[in-house]
Design a protein around this motif. Structure first.
Motif, PDB file in Angstrom:
ATOM      1  N   THR A   1      44.739  42.226  32.824  1.00 36.32           N
ATOM      2  CA  THR A   1      43.904  43.668  32.318  1.00 36.32           C
ATOM      3  C   THR A   1      42.425  43.575  32.841  1.00 36.32           C
ATOM      4  O   THR A   1      42.156  44.624  33.664  1.00 36.32           O
ATOM      5  N   ILE A   2      41.939  42.404  32.929  1.00 40.51           N
ATOM      6  CA  ILE A   2      40.591  42.210  33.640  1.00 40.51           C
ATOM      7  C   ILE A   2      40.664  42.494  35.034  1.00 40.51           C
ATOM      8  O   ILE A   2      39.765  43.159  35.679  1.00 40.51           O
ATOM      9  N   GLY A   3      41.710  41.779  35.705  1.00 39.92           N
ATOM     10  CA  GLY A   3      41.824  42.033  36.982  1.00 39.92           C
ATOM     11  C   GLY A   3      42.125  43.519  37.605  1.00 39.92           C
ATOM     12  O   GLY A   3      41.465  43.916  38.758  1.00 39.92           O
ATOM     13  N   VAL A   4      42.687  44.288  36.728  1.00 39.16           N
ATOM     14  CA  VAL A   4      43.265  45.666  37.017  1.00 39.16           C
ATOM     15  C   VAL A   4      41.710  46.538  36.892  1.00 39.16           C
ATOM     16  O   VAL A   4      41.530  47.487  37.664  1.00 39.16           O
ATOM     17  N   THR A   5      40.928  46.239  35.921  1.00 40.72           N
ATOM     18  CA  THR A   5      40.049  47.213  35.392  1.00 40.72           C
ATOM     19  C   THR A   5      38.473  46.778  36.051  1.00 40.72           C
ATOM     20  O   THR A   5      37.694  47.925  36.030  1.00 40.72           O
ATOM     21  N   THR A   6      38.410  45.516  36.361  1.00 40.90           N
ATOM     22  CA  THR A   6      37.100  45.281  37.000  1.00 40.90           C
ATOM     23  C   THR A   6      36.896  45.771  38.669  1.00 40.90           C
ATOM     24  O   THR A   6      37.791  45.551  39.197  1.00 40.90           O
ATOM     25  N   PRO A   7      35.784  46.449  38.656  1.00 33.77           N
ATOM     26  CA  PRO A   7      35.480  46.849  40.088  1.00 33.77           C
ATOM     27  C   PRO A   7      35.410  45.723  41.317  1.00 33.77           C
ATOM     28  O   PRO A   7      35.111  44.640  40.775  1.00 33.77           O
ATOM     29  N   GLY A   8      35.926  46.130  42.462  1.00 33.42           N
ATOM     30  CA  GLY A   8      35.813  45.324  43.591  1.00 33.42           C
ATOM     31  C   GLY A   8      34.440  44.713  43.647  1.00 33.42           C
ATOM     32  O   GLY A   8      34.155  43.715  44.025  1.00 33.42           O
TER      33      GLY A   8
END
Length: 279
Positions: free
Chosen positions: A122-129
């Motif tokens: 979830t953190i990987g999907v939602t965190t901006p690059g």
């Protein structure tokens, strides 16, 4: 003795129908490409007119200036070198992210491991690059590992989510039928599981690859001594806007080429069996 044919031969009728369908597809393709080219001509024309008229040419170099600058940078070897460095980073980072994402997506079918990985995904999907680019730039500086890790952290979750959803929607009746007929695990995965998961995997790859491009360039802008992002940063620091726009335009062209030509060609060939089934 003469004979008359009331109806035309079936083969001739089928051929004429195929010709009509083929001609309609050709006309639709020409129309779509015509509108696409017209869009490019329109926006490039607006850009050329605005340069030197609406805004100073030093602040907004026109397309003709950008194309001329691109030729000079290509002849000097800067463009192939920068793109080669960036592509190498993307290839290594995205390959790692691909296998990590598939592995986590498979492991998440276990309810205990799902709880273990869920928040990380979830953190990987939602965190901006941008966040990962800044973190890796601070930790690794201009070392090679920074952009690689930023790519992995940004893209693995997209692949994991797609693989996990694909496994959840596996046709259980086909799996049970294959087991009842004593179909081996290898054949079962090859003929049932992989064809079912392929669309989910390709979707994750397409989205992940587009994000990997952005993150790599961002990381190179903040901390790198080579690559497209580094060249963009150098051009802005020296206030060479023609070179800056040249790098941006070249970035767009290569990204479109890799997505629309390379990835779509691979996807089309992989799913060629669908056309065979339809026919």
């Amino acid at each position: 003795m003469t004979t008359t044919l009331d109806n035309p031969p079936a083969t001739a009728q089928r051929t004429s129908e195929e010709d009509v369908v083929r001609a309609a597809k050709r006309k639709d393709r020409v129309t779509r490409w015509g509108w696409r080219i017209a869009g490019y001509v329109f926006f490039l024309g607006i850009w050329e007119l605005a340069s030197g008229r609406v805004m100073d040419e030093r602040l907004l170099p026109g397309p003709s200036t950008v194309f001329e600058t691109f030729g000079k940078l290509w002849a000097s070897g800067e463009v192939p070198g920068a793109f080669g460095t960036t592509l190498a980073r993307i290839a290594v980072g995205f390959t790692i992210a691909f296998f990590v994402g598939i592995g986590i997506g498979v492991l998440m079918q276990n309810r205990f491991l799902n709880g273990f990985f869920r928040d990380a995904v979830t953190i990987g999907v939602t965190t901006p690059g941008l966040i990962w680019a800044l973190i890796t730039a601070i930790i690794f500086g201009n070392r090679y590992a920074g952009p690689i890790l930023a790519i992995v952290l940004t893209t693995f979750a997209l692949i994991s989510v797609n693989v996990s959803e694909g496994i959840k929607s596996l046709p259980k009746d086909l799996i049970d039928m294959a087991k009842s007929f004593d179909v081996g695990v290898i054949r079962r995965n090859r003929h049932i599981v992989l064809p079912h998961l392929a669309p989910f995997i390709f979707t994750g790859v397409r989205f992940g690859f587009s994000i990997a491009w952005k993150v790599t360039v961002l990381t190179e802008v903040f901390a790198a001594s080579k690559g497209i992002g580094f060249e963009m940063r150098t051009a802005t620091q020296l206030f060479r806007l023609d070179e800056f726009l040249t790098w941006i335009l070249a970035f767009y062209v290569l990204a479109l080429f890799l997505d629309k030509v390379v990835l779509e060609t691979i996807e089309r060939r992989f799913f060629a069996w669908r056309k065979e089934l339809k026919s």
